[in-house]
Design an enzyme around this catalytic site. Structure first.
Site, short mmCIF file in Angstrom:
data_model
loop_
_atom_site.label_atom_id
_atom_site.label_comp_id
_atom_site.label_asym_id
_atom_site.label_seq_id
_atom_site.Cartn_x
_atom_site.Cartn_y
_atom_site.Cartn_z
N SER A 148 -13.69 -45.61 -8.91
CA SER A 148 -12.83 -44.50 -9.30
C SER A 148 -13.51 -43.19 -8.90
O SER A 148 -14.63 -43.20 -8.38
CB SER A 148 -12.60 -44.51 -10.81
N LYS A 149 -12.84 -42.09 -9.19
CA LYS A 149 -13.37 -40.76 -8.82
C LYS A 149 -14.78 -40.53 -9.36
O LYS A 149 -15.56 -39.80 -8.79
CB LYS A 149 -12.43 -39.67 -9.37
N ARG A 150 -15.06 -41.16 -10.50
CA ARG A 150 -16.38 -41.03 -11.11
C ARG A 150 -17.50 -41.43 -10.12
O ARG A 150 -18.62 -40.99 -10.21
CB ARG A 150 -16.44 -41.99 -12.31
#
Ligand code: GLU
Length: 484
Positions: free
Chosen positions: A253-255
Site C-alpha cells: 500500500s501507499k505506506r
C-alpha cells in the site's frame, strides 16, 4: 486460440500490483500465442474517471504492453468499455434471459431491510445469507412494484449445490459450499450491472479462455462460475496470482512508498527494469538468473512456475536492477533517458559542452546511477566555470607533497597534443609510479586541485572531457596559487 484479458477499473491511477496482473496476462499471451485484450471496467460511474483511464494507457504504453483488442484498438468483440456495453444493451439482454428462466429475480428490499438482516446474522454469528424475501413474490406483486418508483435490484438465485469445485491454474482445487453464498446483485439500483455480473457476460461474450488475476478475486470466482453455468456459457480457466506484499509482509500500500506506476516513471526507473522486476513477483525461472530481457521472458515464462506463496516487493532489489539496466544502455540511449531528469543547474553545466561530449559525460558516470535523477549528484565535476572552481579550490588545504603531485601532473599532461582518456590515464600512471605506486597519494590531490571536489566520477574521464583550454586556465591558476 487462447484469449486473455486485462480488465482494470479506472477508479485511480494505475497501481503497481495491477500492472503486474497486466504483465502476467501479456507474458501468457506471448508465451502461449494468445490474444491479449484490454477491457475497461468503468461501471462504477461515481469513481471512474477519464483521466484514470488515460493513466492506464500511459502506463501500458510506457511498459510496452500493447493490446490486440481494446477501446482504442477496436476488435470483433467490442465495445471494450463497459459503459458502452451498457448503452448497447448487452447486459440487459442476458439479464432478461436469466429473469425469464427464473435464474434471477427482482429484489425490492431497501438498504435498511438488508442492513437489518446483516446485523441479525452478525448477532447470531452466522455468515450473511439474504433471506430471499423477494424470491417468492407473486407475478402481480412484482408487476405492481415495477410500475411504482420503488428502488429495485436484480439478484441471482444461487443454486442449492453443496459442492462447487473451483479449479485454479495456480493453486489446488477449492471446494465451495454454495449454500453459504448469498444471492447477489446482478443489476444495481442505479441501473448498472454489478462487477460479478458484467465480468461474466464480458468474459463469456469476448471468448476469454483464461482469466489471470490477483488472488483477492478468489472469493468472486464461485459466483462467476455459477453465473457462467446459468447463462449456458463455457467458463474460462481461472489462475489466481499470489498477492504482492510490502517488506513488512502486509499488503502493498501507499505506506510502503509509491504505488502508482507513473510514480516509478517519474522517479527515474526504466520500464525494462520494472518489467523484469515485476515478472519475478510471483513467477520464477528454473535457475537463479534474475536479469532477463523481454524476449527471453516471453519464451521462458510458464504458468506452471507461478508461485502459490505471496511475493514481496523489495525496492532495494528493484533499484539494483534499475542500475543494471542503466549500465547496459548504449551511450546515446542512456543520454536520451537521463536528459529529462537533469536539473537546471546541471543543464547549464552541460550547455558548455558539445552534444557528443554530453553523451560521453553522462556515460562516464553511469556506474554511480541507480535511478536516472541520481545523475545530478555527479555533474558538478564537469563544471567549466573558473570562478566556481577557484572558490572551491581555495577551501582546501594542500600539503607540499600534494602540491608537487599536482604540478607534476600539470607539466606532463600538456605534453599530449590531444586530451583523450588513454592519454590522461598514461600520465596518471607515470605520476603514480613516481610516487611509489600509491594511487591515493596521486588521485586525491589531483581531483581536489583540478576539479575542486573531494569525490566524484572517474578523474581521468573528467580531465579528458574538461579539455585542454579549461585545464590550462586551471593549471596556471594553481601555479600562482601554490607559490603564493
Ligand atoms: N475490474 C476488476 C479489477 O480491477 C477486474 C477483476 C477481474 O480481473 O476479474 O479488479
Amino acid at each position: 486460440m487462447k484469449r486473455v484479458r486485462f480488465a482494470p477499473s479506472p477508479t485511480g491511477n494505475l497501481h503497481i500490483g495491477t500492472l503486474r496482473t497486466a504483465l502476467f496476462n501479456w507474458l501468457f499471451a506471448k508465451r502461449y500465442n494468445a490474444t491479449y485484450i484490454l477491457r475497461i471496467e468503468d461501471t462504477d460511474k461515481a469513481r471512474s474517471k477519464p483521466e484514470y483511464e488515460g493513466n492506464i494507457y500511459e502506463g501500458m504504453d510506457w511498459m510496452g504492453i500493447i493490446e490486440d483488442e481494446g477501446p482504442k484498438k477496436g476488435g470483433k468483440f467490442g465495445p471494450y468499455r463497459q459503459t458502452e456495453r451498457i448503452v448497447d444493451g448487452i447486459y440487459q439482454k442476458q439479464l432478461d434471459r436469466l429473469l425469464e428462466e427464473k435464474k434471477a429475480y427482482y429484489c425490492f428490499c431497501t438498504d435498511h431491510d438488508l442492513d437489518g438482516e446483516r446485523e441479525d446474522a452478525k448477532h447470531k454469528n452466522r455468515p450473511y445469507i439474504y433471506s430471499r424475501k423477494c424470491l417468492h413474490l407473486s407475478a402481480e406483486e412484482i408487476d405492481e412494484k415495477l410500475k411504482s418508483d420503488i428502488s429495485r435490484t436484480v439478484k441471482f438465485e444461487i443454486p442449492d449445490t453443496k459442492s462447487l469445485i473451483v479449479s485454479d491454474g495456480v493453486r489446488d482445487d477449492i471446494d465451495f459450499d454454495c449454500r453459504l453464498i448469498s444471492d447477489f446483485v446482478l443489476l444495481k439500483s442505479d441501473g448498472n450491472p454489478s462487477y460479478n455480473y458484467s465480468v461474466v457476460v464480458d468474459d463469456a461474450l469476448m471468448g476469454i479462455t483464461d482469466v489471470i488475476r490477483g488472488e483477492d478475486h478468489i472469493s468472486n470466482t464461485p459466483r462467476q462460475l455459477l453465473l457462467f453455468k446459468a447463462l449456458g456459457f463455457t467458463p474460462p480457466q481461472y489462475h489466481h496470482l499470489p498477492m504482492i506484499l510490502g517488506q513488512d509482509k502486509s499488503k502493498l500500500s501507499k505506506r510502503h512508498g509509491a504505488t502508482a506506476v507513473t510514480d516509478y516513471e517519474n522517479q527515474g526507473y526504466l520500464s525494462d527494469a520494472l518489467y523484469n522486476f515485476l515478472a519475478l513477483l510471483g513467477w520464477s525461472p528454473t535457475d537463479t538468473t534474475e536479469i532477463f530481457d523481454r524476449t527471453s521472458l516471453s519464451t521462458l515464462f510458464s504458468m506452471d512456475r507461478i508461485s502459490k506463496s505471496n511475493a514481496v516487493f523489495d525496492v532495494t532489489k528493484l533499484k539494483w536492477m534499475n542500475g543494471q539496466y542503466i549500465r547496459s544502455l548504449e551511450p546515446a540511449a542512456l543520454a536520451e533517458k537521463v536528459k529529462p531528469f537533469i536539473d537546471d543547474i546541471n543543464l547549464a553545466i552541460l550547455d558548455t559542452y558539445t552534444e557528443s561530449d554530453v553523451v560521453k559525460i553522462i556515460y562516464s558516470v553511469r556506474d554511480n546511477i541507480a535511478l536516472l535523477p541520481d545523475i545530478n549528484g555527479y555533474l558538478e565535476s564537469f563544471n567549466t566555470s573558473f570562478i566556481s572552481f577557484s572558490e572551491k579550490v581555495k577551501s582546501f588545504q594542500f600539503s607540499d607533497s600534494e602540491k608537487q603531485v599536482v604540478l607534476d601532473f600539470c607539466c606532463s599532461v600538456f605534453e599530449h597534443s590531444e586530451f583523450t582518456s588513454e592519454n590522461i590515464s598514461e600520465t596518471m600512471d607515470v605520476i603514480v609510479t613516481k610516487n611509489d605506486g600509491k594511487k591515493g597519494k596521486v588521485f586525491k590531490p589531483i581531483r581536489k586541485a583540478l576539479i575542486g571536489l573531494e569525490r566524484g566520477p572517474n578523474i581521468v574521464e573528467i580531465v579528458s572531457l574538461l579539455g585542454k583550454d579549461v585545464l590550462s586556465e586551471r593549471a596556471s591558476f594553481l601555479g600562482k596559487y601554490f607559490s603564493a
